[in-house]
Structure formats: C-alpha cells, structure tokens
Enzyme design. Structure first.
Site, PDB file in Angstrom:
ATOM      1  N   ARG A  73      -2.431  -3.212 -18.391  1.00 27.58           N
ATOM      2  CA  ARG A  73      -3.676  -2.443 -18.351  1.00 27.58           C
ATOM      3  C   ARG A  73      -3.515  -1.371 -17.290  1.00 27.58           C
ATOM      4  O   ARG A  73      -3.194  -1.654 -16.135  1.00 27.58           O
ATOM      5  CB  ARG A  73      -4.859  -3.345 -17.983  1.00 27.58           C
ATOM      6  CG  ARG A  73      -4.996  -4.569 -18.862  1.00 27.58           C
ATOM      7  CD  ARG A  73      -6.366  -5.158 -18.744  1.00 27.58           C
ATOM      8  NE  ARG A  73      -7.306  -4.292 -19.425  1.00 27.58           N
ATOM      9  CZ  ARG A  73      -7.484  -4.292 -20.756  1.00 27.58           C
ATOM     10  NH1 ARG A  73      -6.829  -5.117 -21.523  1.00 27.58           N
ATOM     11  NH2 ARG A  73      -8.339  -3.457 -21.295  1.00 27.58           N
ATOM     12  N   ASP A 124      -7.069  12.931 -25.280  1.00 24.94           N
ATOM     13  CA  ASP A 124      -7.155  11.535 -24.828  1.00 24.94           C
ATOM     14  C   ASP A 124      -6.549  10.682 -25.942  1.00 24.94           C
ATOM     15  O   ASP A 124      -7.187  10.399 -26.950  1.00 24.94           O
ATOM     16  CB  ASP A 124      -8.622  11.149 -24.579  1.00 24.94           C
ATOM     17  CG  ASP A 124      -8.767   9.683 -24.186  1.00 24.94           C
ATOM     18  OD1 ASP A 124      -7.802   8.915 -24.350  1.00 24.94           O
ATOM     19  OD2 ASP A 124      -9.862   9.310 -23.741  1.00 24.94           O
ATOM     20  N   LYS A 140      -2.605  -0.202 -24.884  1.00 26.25           N
ATOM     21  CA  LYS A 140      -3.014  -0.330 -26.295  1.00 26.25           C
ATOM     22  C   LYS A 140      -1.745  -0.288 -27.162  1.00 26.25           C
ATOM     23  O   LYS A 140      -0.924  -1.192 -27.067  1.00 26.25           O
ATOM     24  CB  LYS A 140      -4.029   0.755 -26.635  1.00 26.25           C
ATOM     25  CG  LYS A 140      -5.321   0.646 -25.809  1.00 26.25           C
ATOM     26  CD  LYS A 140      -6.377   1.616 -26.270  1.00 26.25           C
ATOM     27  CE  LYS A 140      -7.686   1.433 -25.529  1.00 26.25           C
ATOM     28  NZ  LYS A 140      -7.805   2.228 -24.307  1.00 26.25           N
ATOM     29  N   GLU A 143      -0.468   4.851  -0.521  1.00 27.78           N
ATOM     30  CA  GLU A 143      -1.235   6.090  -0.733  1.00 27.78           C
ATOM     31  C   GLU A 143      -0.333   7.318  -0.659  1.00 27.78           C
ATOM     32  O   GLU A 143       0.486   7.429   0.268  1.00 27.78           O
ATOM     33  CB  GLU A 143      -2.332   6.251   0.327  1.00 27.78           C
ATOM     34  CG  GLU A 143      -3.666   5.747  -0.135  1.00 27.78           C
ATOM     35  CD  GLU A 143      -4.027   4.479   0.604  1.00 27.78           C
ATOM     36  OE1 GLU A 143      -3.087   3.711   0.925  1.00 27.78           O
ATOM     37  OE2 GLU A 143      -5.232   4.278   0.840  1.00 27.78           O
ATOM     38  N   TYR A 152       0.848  -1.207   0.000  1.00 25.13           N
ATOM     39  CA  TYR A 152       0.000   0.000   0.000  1.00 25.13           C
ATOM     40  C   TYR A 152       0.876   1.247   0.000  1.00 25.13           C
ATOM     41  O   TYR A 152       1.816   1.339   0.788  1.00 25.13           O
ATOM     42  CB  TYR A 152      -0.884   0.018   1.253  1.00 25.13           C
ATOM     43  CG  TYR A 152      -2.346  -0.159   0.933  1.00 25.13           C
ATOM     44  CD1 TYR A 152      -2.951   0.615  -0.053  1.00 25.13           C
ATOM     45  CD2 TYR A 152      -3.117  -1.089   1.608  1.00 25.13           C
ATOM     46  CE1 TYR A 152      -4.288   0.443  -0.363  1.00 25.13           C
ATOM     47  CE2 TYR A 152      -4.455  -1.269   1.299  1.00 25.13           C
ATOM     48  CZ  TYR A 152      -5.037  -0.491   0.314  1.00 25.13           C
ATOM     49  OH  TYR A 152      -6.351  -0.655   0.017  1.00 25.13           O
ATOM     50  N   THR A 179      -4.332   5.314 -21.872  1.00 27.04           N
ATOM     51  CA  THR A 179      -4.158   4.018 -21.226  1.00 27.04           C
ATOM     52  C   THR A 179      -2.745   3.557 -21.584  1.00 27.04           C
ATOM     53  O   THR A 179      -2.100   4.122 -22.475  1.00 27.04           O
ATOM     54  CB  THR A 179      -5.182   2.988 -21.739  1.00 27.04           C
ATOM     55  OG1 THR A 179      -5.208   3.024 -23.159  1.00 27.04           O
ATOM     56  CG2 THR A 179      -6.566   3.277 -21.204  1.00 27.04           C
TER      57      THR A 179
HETATM   58  N1  DSN Z   1     -12.523  -0.109 -24.593  1.00 25.36           N
HETATM   59  C1  DSN Z   1     -11.519   0.715 -25.229  1.00 25.36           C
HETATM   60  C2  DSN Z   1     -11.502   0.504 -26.701  1.00 25.36           C
HETATM   61  O1  DSN Z   1     -11.663  -0.622 -27.104  1.00 25.36           O
HETATM   62  O2  DSN Z   1     -11.316   1.431 -27.448  1.00 25.36           O
HETATM   63  C3  DSN Z   1     -11.646   2.132 -24.901  1.00 25.36           C
HETATM   64  O3  DSN Z   1     -11.889   2.294 -23.559  1.00 25.36           O
END
Ligand code: DSN
Length: 431
Positions: free
Chosen positions: A231, A195, A225, A48, A46, A222
């Site tokens: 993730r 984003d 990707k 924080e 932990y 994120t």
């Molecule tokens: N679920 C993601 C996507 O497939 O684009 C975006 O959050």
C-alpha cells in the site's frame, strides 16, 4: 509473536483471504518478497529529505534503497522523474495540486458518479475547499464513452490549470489524445495529469496505453492495485530534475522539482522506508516478462467475466469492460441495491464493493451498483474458464439472498474452490 490478540487477527485475516475470492478491483495479493521487505527493519529509520539531502544521519542504506526504487519506477513508466515517497494515492494527488495550483485555480476532473475518485474534487474533501473542480462526464452510460466534445468545451470556457484523466470506477480506456486537445484549448500553462492508480499495472505491462506517450506531464498512482506492490503512492513526471536552493519558478519544465518540494516538506514528513523497500521489490517484479503475461490475463479474465455476467442478466455500465473492472447496475438488473448484493456475496466468500452508478438516484451507502474486478483472482491463478463459475455463484447468491441454508452451501463451494489456489505469499522464503 508475543501479542496473541494481534497474532490471532492476522491468522484470521490470512484464513479469510485464503478461503474466499477477492473481487474488489483495487485489491491484490503481494508476493512473499514484497511482504518481507514491508516487514523489514527499514521501518525503524527516519529519512526526511531526499537521497544525498537528508535531515538526519545514518542514511547509508536508505539512500541507495530510495535511488533503486526511483530508477526502477522511472524505467517502468518511461518517466524523467519518480517520487516514491507518497504515503498513498490521495496524498500523491494533493501534492500535485499543491505543486502546481494557487488557491481558487480550476481543475477539470471526472465526476465521481461517472467513475472519478473522491480526491478529484468531491465537495467533502480538503482539495475541493481550496481549488475549484469542474466535472466532466460520460456521454452515454450504455457505451461508457466520455463526452469529449464537452470536455474540450469546458477546457476552453474554464481555462483549468490542471486537466485530470483518471478514475476509480470506470470500465473503459480513456482517449488521452482528446485530453491533450482539451489542454491545448485551455492554454499553455495547463498541466496534464493522469491518476492511473487502478490501471498502473496494465500500463507498465504495455497492455494499456501510457499517458506519457500523449504529452501528459504527470502520472500519479497507488502501488498496491494492479501494480501488486505494498500500500503506497507514487508520482511520475516529465521535465527537468534540479535541486535549487529556493523554490523554482512554476513552469511545466520544473514540475519534477515542484513535486518533490510539494511532497517534502510541503505535505509529508519522513518517508516510510520499509514501504519504499517493498515498492522497489514490486517494481522489479513488474519489470519481468511474466508481469506482462499477468496483466494480459487480468484483461482476459475481466472480459470473460463481463460476458458471463451479462448472459445471466447483469446490466453492466458501458456494456462491458476494456480494463480490469466491471460495474453492474443491480437495481436495474434484479431490483436490489448494491448494499444488499455486497452483503449476499460476502456471505458466500466473494468480496466486492457496492458502488454508485452514473447519476445514481440512490445514496452512496445504498447505491444502485456493485464494482468488481480481476487483478487479485488472476494473481491467485484463475483463468477465463473459471469465470463462468464465479458468475453462477454471483447470480445464485443474489437470487438466494434470504435463504441462509443455500448461502451456506454456496459458501462451502467457494471455500473448497478457493483452497485450490494458494496465496502468492505462501512461497517459501527465499534465501
Ligand atoms: N479506494 C480505492 C478504490 O477502491 O478504488 C481508491 O482510492
């Protein structure tokens, strides 16, 4: 593993990933090192707070770990500040809204049906209950060009506190200079937010433009990707980083500090240190020259796949792609809906997702389109010359969707092909 049920499911998933081809544009295959860091003992801790300012003892290893992840993220994106704690993309976006907006403030964001994301103002989301989202759209879905004149007009009219550039289903590059022009029209307190979840890997590799070069204040993303990490989420910002005792004034210069406070204690508790370890590993991998080669290969594969699909009668939104993803209107192409196409392709081991197309007359669970992309198959080692084969299989599966014997035959072909391309996590453990 003692738990045989979970162990079996992990094995089954590994086999599924190995024997199929992953075309969902938001997925990827991580390296053995990323997996090892993710499965490490840091999950026990932990932490924080932030390095040097924690609410629990025993941070000898977490502080240097988080600082390492921060430094690598800043270098990758050319940012003044990085917050590596967001659990994923939606919490990252919500934290930026919380950092900068008051309830009722306006955000200008891309319409979901035209490529935006749920967290950009879909009425079902918490953010949409708190803030006022005004959508902008494409001018013409056959070219994919955003209606930038209207964007600037909307900015002048609604004076949004945030203008948000970004998408989860848009196959072209955005013109960030136009967003900067819109922000100017909106007023001096407008935050320019990007984003970049889908294209973060393309940006850090330098094969797509970086919004920070156009005056953007914040980038959210994120990490799993095109960036090919675990993730998770990440927020990059420009501005001054400070550690005030009280909440700092809401100025654009103070954005890094406002964001840190919005993540913790604003919207999250303890950071997931095992994920931060894996993010640090992925950032280092993305800093290598080989990652640039990978990112360019994603684009080359996507462009070739789009061409091959068009030759076979697939109608593509925007007529093609300039990034890693492709949106096809299968209703217009073959008079089937996206769910039928997704299911037929699933049966042969090609995984992609049904997707709405702009101003779709069909509902989201049975939309007119499918969305696919090349980040994962590029990691696997496929090259542009393989795209013809994938397009052939896609057409064959759609044409034979009611013929189980033919689908099984295609499944065998895809399996035999996929097995020639190992998963990156097959790499032997490094010392
Ligand atoms: N679920 C993601 C996507 O497939 O684009 C975006 O959050």
């Amino acid at each position: 593993m003692v738990d045989k049920q979970v162990q079996q499911l992990i094995k089954d998933e590994e086999q599924r990933e190995r024997e199929g081809l992953e075309l969902i544009p938001s997925e990827n295959y991580v390296s053995r090192d990323v997996l090892d860091a993710l499965g490490s003992i840091f999950t026990n801790k932990y932490s924080e707070g932030y390095p040097g300012k924690r609410y629990y003892g025993g941070q000898d290893c977490t502080d240097p770990l988080e600082l390492l992840a921060i430094e690598r993220a800043k270098k990758l994106f050319k940012a003044d500040h990085a917050n590596v704690q967001p659990h994923s993309g939606v919490p990252a976006n919500e934290a930026v809204y919380y950092a900068w907006l008051e309830p009722g403030d306006t955000v200008l964001a891309m319409d979901l049906g035209h490529g935006g994301h749920l967290s950009h103002g879909n009425p079902m989301t918490r953010s949409a209950h708190i803030y006022n989202f005004v959508p902008y759209k494409m001018k013409d879905k056959t070219t994919g060009e955003i209606d930038y004149d209207n964007l600037i007009e909307l900015a002048r009219k609604h004076r949004p506190k945030i203008i948000l550039a970004g998408f989860s289903g848009y196959p072209r590059e955005l013109d960030y200079a136009k967003f900067a022009e819109a922000a100017k029209a909106a007023g001096p307190d407008t935050l320019l937010m990007a984003d970049m979840a889908h294209i973060a890997g393309l940006i850090v590799a330098g094969v797509h433009k970086n919004p920070f070069d156009y005056g953007f204040h914040v980038i959210t993303t994120t990490t799993h990707k095109t960036l090919r990490g675990p993730r998770g989420g990440l927020i990059l910002s420009k501005g001054t980083v400070s550690t005030p005792l009280r909440a700092p004034e809401k100025t654009l210069e103070n954005i890094p500090t406002l964001i840190d406070r919005a993540i913790f204690p604003g919207t999250q508790g303890g950071p997931h240190m095992h994920t931060i370890a894996a993010k640090a590993v992925a950032f280092e991998e993305a800093l290598q020259p080989s990652f640039k080669v990978y990112a360019q290969a994603i684009l080359d594969n996507a462009s070739r796949l789009a061409d091959e699909l068009k030759k076979r009668g697939f109608v593509l939104i925007s007529g093609g792609t300039s990034n890693h993803l492709i949106l096809a209107d299968v209703k217009e192409s073959f008079d089937i809906d996206g769910k039928q196409a997704e299911e037929a392709l699933d049966k042969i081991g090609l995984n992609l997702n049904k997707n709405s197309v702009a101003d779709d007359p069909l509902p989201p669970f049975r939309p007119s389109g499918i969305r696919l992309g090349t980040p994962a198959i590029t990691t696997r080692g496929l090259t542009p010359d393989h795209m013809q084969q994938i397009a052939d299989w896609m057409l064959a599966a759609i044409q034979n969707r009611d013929n189980d014997a033919k689908l099984q035959e295609l499944r065998q072909e895809v399996r035999a092909f996929a097995l020639k391309f190992p998963l990156p996590s097959d790499d032997v453990k490094k010392a």
